[in-house]
Design a protein around this motif. Structure first.
Motif, PDB file in Angstrom:
ATOM      1  N   GLY A 152       1.106   5.603  -9.582  1.00 27.46           N
ATOM      2  CA  GLY A 152       0.282   5.420  -8.187  1.00 27.46           C
ATOM      3  C   GLY A 152      -1.192   5.022  -8.648  1.00 27.46           C
ATOM      4  O   GLY A 152      -2.125   4.918  -7.592  1.00 27.46           O
ATOM      5  N   ASP A 199      -7.374   4.882  -6.648  1.00 29.47           N
ATOM      6  CA  ASP A 199      -7.000   4.743  -5.352  1.00 29.47           C
ATOM      7  C   ASP A 199      -6.772   3.331  -5.131  1.00 29.47           C
ATOM      8  O   ASP A 199      -7.909   2.298  -5.255  1.00 29.47           O
ATOM      9  N   ASP A 217       5.005  -2.849  -9.386  1.00 29.02           N
ATOM     10  CA  ASP A 217       5.531  -1.668  -9.676  1.00 29.02           C
ATOM     11  C   ASP A 217       5.892  -1.411 -11.267  1.00 29.02           C
ATOM     12  O   ASP A 217       7.043  -1.792 -11.395  1.00 29.02           O
ATOM     13  N   ASP A 251       6.258   1.354 -13.090  1.00 24.02           N
ATOM     14  CA  ASP A 251       7.219   2.152 -13.196  1.00 24.02           C
ATOM     15  C   ASP A 251       8.531   1.885 -12.933  1.00 24.02           C
ATOM     16  O   ASP A 251       9.502   2.243 -13.561  1.00 24.02           O
ATOM     17  N   GLU A 284      11.042   9.395  -9.008  1.00 21.45           N
ATOM     18  CA  GLU A 284       9.975  10.067  -8.071  1.00 21.45           C
ATOM     19  C   GLU A 284       8.661   9.383  -7.961  1.00 21.45           C
ATOM     20  O   GLU A 284       7.975   9.324  -6.994  1.00 21.45           O
ATOM     21  N   VAL A 285       8.318   8.728  -8.962  1.00 19.56           N
ATOM     22  CA  VAL A 285       6.915   7.968  -9.333  1.00 19.56           C
ATOM     23  C   VAL A 285       7.012   6.728  -8.533  1.00 19.56           C
ATOM     24  O   VAL A 285       6.099   6.445  -7.756  1.00 19.56           O
ATOM     25  N   ARG A 286       8.269   6.027  -8.655  1.00 19.52           N
ATOM     26  CA  ARG A 286       8.491   4.852  -7.693  1.00 19.52           C
ATOM     27  C   ARG A 286       8.341   5.136  -6.359  1.00 19.52           C
ATOM     28  O   ARG A 286       8.008   4.306  -5.524  1.00 19.52           O
ATOM     29  N   SER A 287       8.641   6.355  -5.847  1.00 18.62           N
ATOM     30  CA  SER A 287       8.736   6.550  -4.474  1.00 18.62           C
ATOM     31  C   SER A 287       7.070   6.751  -4.164  1.00 18.62           C
ATOM     32  O   SER A 287       6.805   6.290  -2.875  1.00 18.62           O
ATOM     33  N   THR A 288       6.388   7.333  -4.918  1.00 24.74           N
ATOM     34  CA  THR A 288       4.762   7.359  -4.690  1.00 24.74           C
ATOM     35  C   THR A 288       4.495   6.010  -4.486  1.00 24.74           C
ATOM     36  O   THR A 288       3.500   5.716  -3.825  1.00 24.74           O
ATOM     37  N   ASN A 289       4.767   5.088  -5.499  1.00 27.88           N
ATOM     38  CA  ASN A 289       4.485   3.884  -5.581  1.00 27.88           C
ATOM     39  C   ASN A 289       4.639   3.132  -4.206  1.00 27.88           C
ATOM     40  O   ASN A 289       3.949   2.202  -3.904  1.00 27.88           O
ATOM     41  N   GLU A 311       5.295   4.490  -1.328  1.00 32.81           N
ATOM     42  CA  GLU A 311       4.446   4.769  -0.239  1.00 32.81           C
ATOM     43  C   GLU A 311       3.081   4.213  -0.177  1.00 32.81           C
ATOM     44  O   GLU A 311       2.584   3.957   0.689  1.00 32.81           O
ATOM     45  N   MET A 312       2.392   3.949  -1.484  1.00 35.20           N
ATOM     46  CA  MET A 312       1.254   3.290  -1.562  1.00 35.20           C
ATOM     47  C   MET A 312       1.414   1.913  -1.147  1.00 35.20           C
ATOM     48  O   MET A 312       0.342   1.442  -0.616  1.00 35.20           O
TER      49      MET A 312
END
Length: 248
Positions: free
Chosen positions: A12, A31, A51, A53, A71-76, A78-79
């Motif tokens: 992220g 950020d 991405d 990750d 889980e990290v990819r999902s965060t990426n 969303e960003m």
């Protein structure tokens, strides 16, 4: 020539790897939205997002590692979605890293991403690669990352034993929007792009995007004079070496 700033996402955050080494990470922004604010203020009209990750995702039998990675990819994701929502009106987005299915492609296109960057898939699942090219070839940039003449895959971690010339000669690429070549040995090193490699690649019938080593507007001018379609740059922006990101 299109000038294409790059943002690499790892956990992220906006980072840069030195020559593709995940153990040599520099964090530039916690950020990513602040990073895009800065890039747009310098006149950019394009953005390349990786991405990391997703790019280094473990084999499917590594379940625990994959669960954490997903889980990290999902965060990426969303960003990336937030970035497109906020800056999609002023930036063309191309996104890559871990794209392995039609579903992955459509998920990104559905949120407004303009181009999809695929690399490893042409080596790991050629049937799926063909399916994606069949339906979305005009949206695909094929990334070919090279070290010592050989193409690497999965976040630059695995050798393919193919050269770019061999891959082109195999007729496996098909109709894509563009090809992107990164010389891993100069990526993040701020030593200048591999002009000789790009000069040779430009003689083929593909539209080429150069990546790795761009340090100054002079480097961009040299690539533009070769007739290169686009150039990607990252560390030179975050280190304050290039202030003007408008197209050449």
């Amino acid at each position: 020539m299109k000038v294409i700033p790059s943002i690499d996402l790892l956990g992220g955050k906006v980072v840069r790897l030195f020559q593709g080494d995940y153990d040599k990470v520099t964090v530039y922004f916690d950020d990513p939205l602040l990073a895009l604010d800065m890039i747009v203020s310098k006149g950019a009209r394009h953005i390349h997002i990786v991405d990391l990750d997703g790019a280094r995702k473990m084999p499917r039998n590594s379940k625990d590692q994959n669960d954490q990675n997903d889980e990290v990819r999902s965060t990426n994701f969303e960003m990336i979605k937030q970035m497109v929502e906020r800056f999609g009106a002023v930036l063309d987005f191309q996104v890559g890293g871990g794209i392995r299915s039609i579903k992955d492609v459509e998920r990104l296109l559905d949120i407004g991403v303009d181009k999809i960057v695929i690399g490893s898939l042409i080596f790991t699942d050629y049937v799926m690669y063909q399916e994606i090219i069949k339906h979305y070839g005009e949206k695909v940039v094929l990334a070919l990352d090279v070290k010592e003449g050989k193409i690497k895959r999965n976040g630059w971690l695995i050798d393919t034993n193919f050269t770019i010339d061999e891959l082109i000669a195999s007729d496996k690429i098909g109709k894509v929007y563009a090809l992107m070549s990164t010389d891993i040995t100069v990526d993040g090193a701020l030593t200048g792009p591999n002009l000789e490699m790009m000069r040779k690649l430009q003689r083929t019938h593909y539209r080429w995007i150069a990546s790795g080593g761009v340090t100054s507007r002079k480097d961009l001018e040299a690539l533009s004079q070769l007739g290169i379609y686009g150039a990607i740059l990252g560390k030179s922006i975050f280190e304050g070496l290039i202030d003007q990101l408008s197209d050449m």
